[in-house]
Design an enzyme around this catalytic site. Structure first.
Site, PDB file in Angstrom:
ATOM      1  N   CYS A  43       2.114  -2.135 -10.675  1.00  0.00           N
ATOM      2  CA  CYS A  43       1.976  -2.720  -9.337  1.00  0.00           C
ATOM      3  C   CYS A  43       2.998  -3.839  -9.103  1.00  0.00           C
ATOM      4  O   CYS A  43       3.683  -3.865  -8.089  1.00  0.00           O
ATOM      5  CB  CYS A  43       0.558  -3.243  -9.154  1.00  0.00           C
ATOM      6  SG  CYS A  43       0.345  -4.072  -7.592  1.00  0.00           S
ATOM      7  N   CYS A  48       3.548  -1.375  -6.082  1.00  0.00           N
ATOM      8  CA  CYS A  48       3.071  -1.949  -4.807  1.00  0.00           C
ATOM      9  C   CYS A  48       3.899  -3.127  -4.308  1.00  0.00           C
ATOM     10  O   CYS A  48       4.299  -3.160  -3.133  1.00  0.00           O
ATOM     11  CB  CYS A  48       1.638  -2.458  -4.936  1.00  0.00           C
ATOM     12  SG  CYS A  48       0.613  -1.622  -6.116  1.00  0.00           S
ATOM     13  N   LYS A  51       7.753  -2.461  -3.661  1.00  0.00           N
ATOM     14  CA  LYS A  51       7.776  -1.457  -2.578  1.00  0.00           C
ATOM     15  C   LYS A  51       7.502  -2.100  -1.232  1.00  0.00           C
ATOM     16  O   LYS A  51       8.201  -1.875  -0.260  1.00  0.00           O
ATOM     17  CB  LYS A  51       6.739  -0.379  -2.908  1.00  0.00           C
ATOM     18  CG  LYS A  51       6.496   0.708  -1.881  1.00  0.00           C
ATOM     19  CD  LYS A  51       5.544   0.387  -0.775  1.00  0.00           C
ATOM     20  CE  LYS A  51       4.219  -0.146  -1.163  1.00  0.00           C
ATOM     21  NZ  LYS A  51       3.287   0.788  -1.766  1.00  0.00           N
ATOM     22  N   TYR A 178       1.892   9.561  -1.403  1.00  0.00           N
ATOM     23  CA  TYR A 178       2.130   8.149  -1.077  1.00  0.00           C
ATOM     24  C   TYR A 178       3.588   7.752  -1.281  1.00  0.00           C
ATOM     25  O   TYR A 178       4.232   7.195  -0.405  1.00  0.00           O
ATOM     26  CB  TYR A 178       1.330   7.255  -2.032  1.00  0.00           C
ATOM     27  CG  TYR A 178      -0.141   7.150  -1.804  1.00  0.00           C
ATOM     28  CD1 TYR A 178      -0.671   6.035  -1.189  1.00  0.00           C
ATOM     29  CD2 TYR A 178      -1.012   8.127  -2.260  1.00  0.00           C
ATOM     30  CE1 TYR A 178      -2.035   5.881  -1.023  1.00  0.00           C
ATOM     31  CE2 TYR A 178      -2.376   7.992  -2.104  1.00  0.00           C
ATOM     32  CZ  TYR A 178      -2.876   6.868  -1.485  1.00  0.00           C
ATOM     33  OH  TYR A 178      -4.221   6.734  -1.319  1.00  0.00           O
ATOM     34  N   GLU A 182       6.315   6.726   1.581  1.00  0.00           N
ATOM     35  CA  GLU A 182       6.714   5.318   1.674  1.00  0.00           C
ATOM     36  C   GLU A 182       8.227   5.163   1.526  1.00  0.00           C
ATOM     37  O   GLU A 182       8.872   4.478   2.322  1.00  0.00           O
ATOM     38  CB  GLU A 182       5.962   4.501   0.623  1.00  0.00           C
ATOM     39  CG  GLU A 182       4.467   4.413   0.978  1.00  0.00           C
ATOM     40  CD  GLU A 182       3.625   3.624  -0.015  1.00  0.00           C
ATOM     41  OE1 GLU A 182       4.103   3.359  -1.142  1.00  0.00           O
ATOM     42  OE2 GLU A 182       2.482   3.275   0.349  1.00  0.00           O
ATOM     43  N   HIS A 436      -8.563  -9.682  22.829  1.00  0.00           N
ATOM     44  CA  HIS A 436      -7.546  -9.126  23.703  1.00  0.00           C
ATOM     45  C   HIS A 436      -6.360 -10.077  23.857  1.00  0.00           C
ATOM     46  O   HIS A 436      -6.580 -11.278  23.967  1.00  0.00           O
ATOM     47  CB  HIS A 436      -8.181  -8.866  25.073  1.00  0.00           C
ATOM     48  CG  HIS A 436      -7.261  -8.199  26.027  1.00  0.00           C
ATOM     49  ND1 HIS A 436      -6.918  -6.866  25.910  1.00  0.00           N
ATOM     50  CD2 HIS A 436      -6.602  -8.685  27.101  1.00  0.00           C
ATOM     51  CE1 HIS A 436      -6.076  -6.559  26.893  1.00  0.00           C
ATOM     52  NE2 HIS A 436      -5.865  -7.638  27.622  1.00  0.00           N
ATOM     53  N   GLU A 441      -8.453  -4.347  18.875  1.00  0.00           N
ATOM     54  CA  GLU A 441      -9.541  -4.256  19.858  1.00  0.00           C
ATOM     55  C   GLU A 441      -9.889  -2.793  20.171  1.00  0.00           C
ATOM     56  O   GLU A 441     -10.989  -2.487  20.617  1.00  0.00           O
ATOM     57  CB  GLU A 441      -9.200  -5.009  21.146  1.00  0.00           C
ATOM     58  CG  GLU A 441      -8.120  -4.369  21.983  1.00  0.00           C
ATOM     59  CD  GLU A 441      -7.837  -5.141  23.273  1.00  0.00           C
ATOM     60  OE1 GLU A 441      -8.790  -5.512  23.970  1.00  0.00           O
ATOM     61  OE2 GLU A 441      -6.644  -5.368  23.580  1.00  0.00           O
TER      62      GLU A 441
HETATM   63  P1  NDP Z   1       0.444  11.744  -4.865  1.00  0.00           P
HETATM   64  O1  NDP Z   1      -0.638  12.307  -5.689  1.00  0.00           O
HETATM   65  O2  NDP Z   1       0.099  10.821  -3.749  1.00  0.00           O
HETATM   66  O3  NDP Z   1       1.294  12.929  -4.224  1.00  0.00           O
HETATM   67  C1  NDP Z   1       1.919  13.887  -5.024  1.00  0.00           C
HETATM   68  C2  NDP Z   1       2.609  14.886  -4.144  1.00  0.00           C
HETATM   69  O4  NDP Z   1       3.396  15.755  -4.941  1.00  0.00           O
HETATM   70  C3  NDP Z   1       1.663  15.754  -3.348  1.00  0.00           C
HETATM   71  O5  NDP Z   1       2.253  16.061  -2.111  1.00  0.00           O
HETATM   72  C4  NDP Z   1       1.528  16.983  -4.238  1.00  0.00           C
HETATM   73  O6  NDP Z   1       1.218  18.150  -3.537  1.00  0.00           O
HETATM   74  C5  NDP Z   1       2.923  17.097  -4.804  1.00  0.00           C
HETATM   75  N1  NDP Z   1       2.929  17.697  -6.134  1.00  0.00           N
HETATM   76  C6  NDP Z   1       2.086  17.466  -7.147  1.00  0.00           C
HETATM   77  N2  NDP Z   1       2.429  18.184  -8.224  1.00  0.00           N
HETATM   78  C7  NDP Z   1       3.522  18.883  -7.880  1.00  0.00           C
HETATM   79  C8  NDP Z   1       4.336  19.821  -8.573  1.00  0.00           C
HETATM   80  N3  NDP Z   1       4.082  20.162  -9.823  1.00  0.00           N
HETATM   81  N4  NDP Z   1       5.378  20.348  -7.897  1.00  0.00           N
HETATM   82  C9  NDP Z   1       5.653  20.003  -6.622  1.00  0.00           C
HETATM   83  N5  NDP Z   1       4.906  19.136  -5.934  1.00  0.00           N
HETATM   84  C10 NDP Z   1       3.851  18.578  -6.550  1.00  0.00           C
HETATM   85  O7  NDP Z   1       1.452  11.089  -5.909  1.00  0.00           O
HETATM   86  P2  NDP Z   1       2.557   9.956  -5.798  1.00  0.00           P
HETATM   87  O8  NDP Z   1       3.503  10.245  -6.891  1.00  0.00           O
HETATM   88  O9  NDP Z   1       3.077   9.821  -4.416  1.00  0.00           O
HETATM   89  O10 NDP Z   1       1.730   8.650  -6.155  1.00  0.00           O
HETATM   90  C11 NDP Z   1       0.968   8.580  -7.348  1.00  0.00           C
HETATM   91  C12 NDP Z   1      -0.276   7.753  -7.136  1.00  0.00           C
HETATM   92  O11 NDP Z   1       0.084   6.392  -7.058  1.00  0.00           O
HETATM   93  C13 NDP Z   1      -0.992   8.049  -5.826  1.00  0.00           C
HETATM   94  O12 NDP Z   1      -1.916   9.084  -5.960  1.00  0.00           O
HETATM   95  C14 NDP Z   1      -1.660   6.742  -5.507  1.00  0.00           C
HETATM   96  O13 NDP Z   1      -2.926   6.730  -6.080  1.00  0.00           O
HETATM   97  C15 NDP Z   1      -0.763   5.715  -6.157  1.00  0.00           C
HETATM   98  N6  NDP Z   1       0.049   5.047  -5.114  1.00  0.00           N
HETATM   99  C16 NDP Z   1      -0.592   4.307  -4.173  1.00  0.00           C
HETATM  100  C17 NDP Z   1       0.126   3.676  -3.176  1.00  0.00           C
HETATM  101  C18 NDP Z   1      -0.605   2.894  -2.142  1.00  0.00           C
HETATM  102  O14 NDP Z   1      -1.767   2.562  -2.356  1.00  0.00           O
HETATM  103  N7  NDP Z   1      -0.001   2.607  -0.988  1.00  0.00           N
HETATM  104  C19 NDP Z   1       1.582   3.756  -3.111  1.00  0.00           C
HETATM  105  C20 NDP Z   1       2.161   4.575  -4.138  1.00  0.00           C
HETATM  106  C21 NDP Z   1       1.410   5.189  -5.105  1.00  0.00           C
HETATM  107  P3  NDP Z   1      -0.312  18.598  -3.361  1.00  0.00           P
HETATM  108  O15 NDP Z   1      -0.919  17.684  -2.343  1.00  0.00           O
HETATM  109  O16 NDP Z   1      -0.176  19.985  -2.878  1.00  0.00           O
HETATM  110  O17 NDP Z   1      -0.967  18.470  -4.694  1.00  0.00           O
END
Ligand code: NDP
Length: 447
Positions: A43, A48, A51, A178, A182, A436, A441
């Site tokens: 983080c 976080c 970012k 995510y 982002e 407001h 709101e």
């Molecule tokens: P996410 O789980 O959010 O998203 C992963 C993405 O990659 C999805 O679209 C998924 O598709 C796709 N995917 C997964 N496996 C494969 C694969 N083998 N081949 C191709 N595509 C694939 O992961 P992130 O890496 O973005 O983030 C990791 C975690 O970190 C998040 O789950 C979150 O918990 C945390 N995070 C939180 C943030 C916040 O709170 N703002 C910011 C950044 C990270 P599908 O949906 O089809 O599985």
């Protein structure tokens, strides 16, 4: 005097580990923590916090483009990636120092090296030193999952994106979660050409479809290109240093390829099997609601357990663990109504059930919404509209979920989440006088 070197040895000084160390120490435990990289964890060091700073930095582009209609002339505006990058990284150094001080102030000994488990009550440091502890807490977090494709070594993950030498003119983002949304937002705002490819049609799975669709429309209108139902097969580095991604039948050229296809628990080579702990299919450490593994002296919190990969959740788990084991106050973390946000542009945030989830669980669901043009956008060429959706159980009038996309959505949602967690009704929202003019709101004027 205990037979062990420490009462608690924590592996990993990230959000969960640092909180657990501080609280255990306040309960009188003798605590040590090992960290192989930098104190602060994902983080603070590569997630976080930096970012969010990049998001803030990139949002000036939009503010400056609106400034003209508000009477401001800004001559010679330009953007220098290295200035933003170095500012962000300097602040990360500062925060790392503060986290180190927290450990010192709480009498937590730190070993800045890798530790592995060698048995139920013992760890070994990279330097060879062996240490015993009454309890071990595994808080090693996660690591980007990189696909096994030819040329993946030319791609970056979110670990490297904070250190890029140059701003990529063309950025290819793989994934639709995510991290993908982002960083696509950040680099699009900064003027890079951004393409997002996702294996399915669904981006931001788990979020309310209504708000995700709105974000997707806005992102496309802002110039982010999406290729859905597409997967990357290989990456080649070309003579001019650019990268060529093969999607099978189609190729895309880019200057950087950011892989954001999820994160996996950081348990490889951690030695948990020496304590009889069997990892889950993704490499996660299975735990019960008290964060206890199958080995009575070993606990785990945070991303390594693959429950909810969010910093505030890891912090709560670390705190609950320390109170339970050292404070004689058994506590578990509640996982319902966890608010979360995607710091996309505009940001998206949600708490509670989505419409789809609510319809599966409740027979009579009503969705209230507000689809509005934020006042801030009225003076600008920006016709983007915010969307708030409230999911209500018609039988009890209880608010089951709130989902929003628009400026400052995470700031507004955090407060709304208190009402949803408290089980308030739509009538309670309606009984509250609007503040407001504000975007918030809209939440008390929904129909
Ligand atoms: P996410 O789980 O959010 O998203 C992963 C993405 O990659 C999805 O679209 C998924 O598709 C796709 N995917 C997964 N496996 C494969 C694969 N083998 N081949 C191709 N595509 C694939 O992961 P992130 O890496 O973005 O983030 C990791 C975690 O970190 C998040 O789950 C979150 O918990 C945390 N995070 C939180 C943030 C916040 O709170 N703002 C910011 C950044 C990270 P599908 O949906 O089809 O599985």
């Amino acid at each position: 005097m205990s037979d062990f070197d420490y009462d608690l040895f924590i592996i990993g000084a990230g959000s969960g580990g640092v909180r657990a160390s501080r609280i255990a120490s306040s309960h009188g435990a003798r605590v040590a923590v090992a960290e192989e990289y930098r104190v602060g964890g994902t983080c603070v060091i590569r997630g976080c916090v930096p970012k969010k700073m990049l998001v803030y930095g990139s949002m000036f582009a939009e503010e400056l483009s609106h400034a003209g209609n508000y009477g401001w002339t800004i001559e010679g505006k330009s953007f220098d990636w290295k200035v933003l990058r170095d500012f962000v990284n300097a602040d990360v150094d500062r925060l790392e120092g503060l986290y180190g001080k927290t450990l010192e102030n709480n009498r937590v000994e730190k070993y800045l090296e890798r530790a592995t488990v060698t048995g139920p009550n013992s760890v070994k440091l990279a330097s060879g030193k062996e240490i015993t502890a009454k309890y071990i807490l595994v808080a090693v977090g996660g690591w980007p999952a990189m696909p096994d494709i030819p040329g993946v070594e030319h791609c970056i993950s979110s670990n490297e994106v904070f250190h890029l030498e140059e701003q990529p003119k063309r950025l290819l983002v793989v994934g639709g979660g995510y991290i993908a949304m982002e960083f696509a937002g950040v680099f699009n705002a900064l003027g890079s050409e951004v393409t997002v490819i996702n294996r399915s049609e669904t981006i931001l799975r788990g979020y309310d479809r209504g708000v995700v669709e709105r974000l997707s429309e806005i992102a496309q209108a802002r110039g982010i290109q999406f290729k859905l139902n597409a997967n990357i097969r290989s990456v080649t580095k070309q003579a001019d240093g650019s990268l060529l991604a093969d999607l099978g039948g189609e190729t895309i050229e880019a200057d950087q390829i950011l892989i954001a296809t999820g994160r996996k628990p950081n348990t490889a080579g951690l030695g948990l099997e020496t304590a009889g702990i069997k990892l889950g299919v993704k490499g996660e450490v299975p735990v019960d609601q008290y964060n206890r593994t199958s080995c009575p002296s070993i606990y785990a919190v945070g991303d390594v357990t693959d429950r909810v990969q969010l910093t505030p959740v890891a912090i709560r788990e670390g705190h609950a663990f320390a109170d339970t084991v050292f404070g004689n106050k058994p506590r578990i973390v509640e996982y319902d109504h966890i608010p979360s946000a995607v710091f996309s542009q505009p940001p998206l945030a949600g708490v509670g059930l989505t419409e789809e989830q609510a319809r599966r669980e409740y027979p009579n669901v009503k969705v209230y919404k507000s689809d509005f043009r934020p006042m801030k956008n009225l003076f600008s060429p920006n016709a983007e509209r915010g969307l708030y959706r409230m999911i209500v159980d018609e039988d009890t009038n209880k608010v089951l979920g709130i989902h929003m996309v628009g400026p400052e959505a995470p700031e507004i949602l955090q407060v709304a989440a208190i009402a949803v967690k408290a089980g308030l009704t739509k009538a309670d929202f309606d009984a509250t006088v609007a503040l407001h003019p504000s975007m918030a709101e809209e939440l008390v004027l929904l129909n």
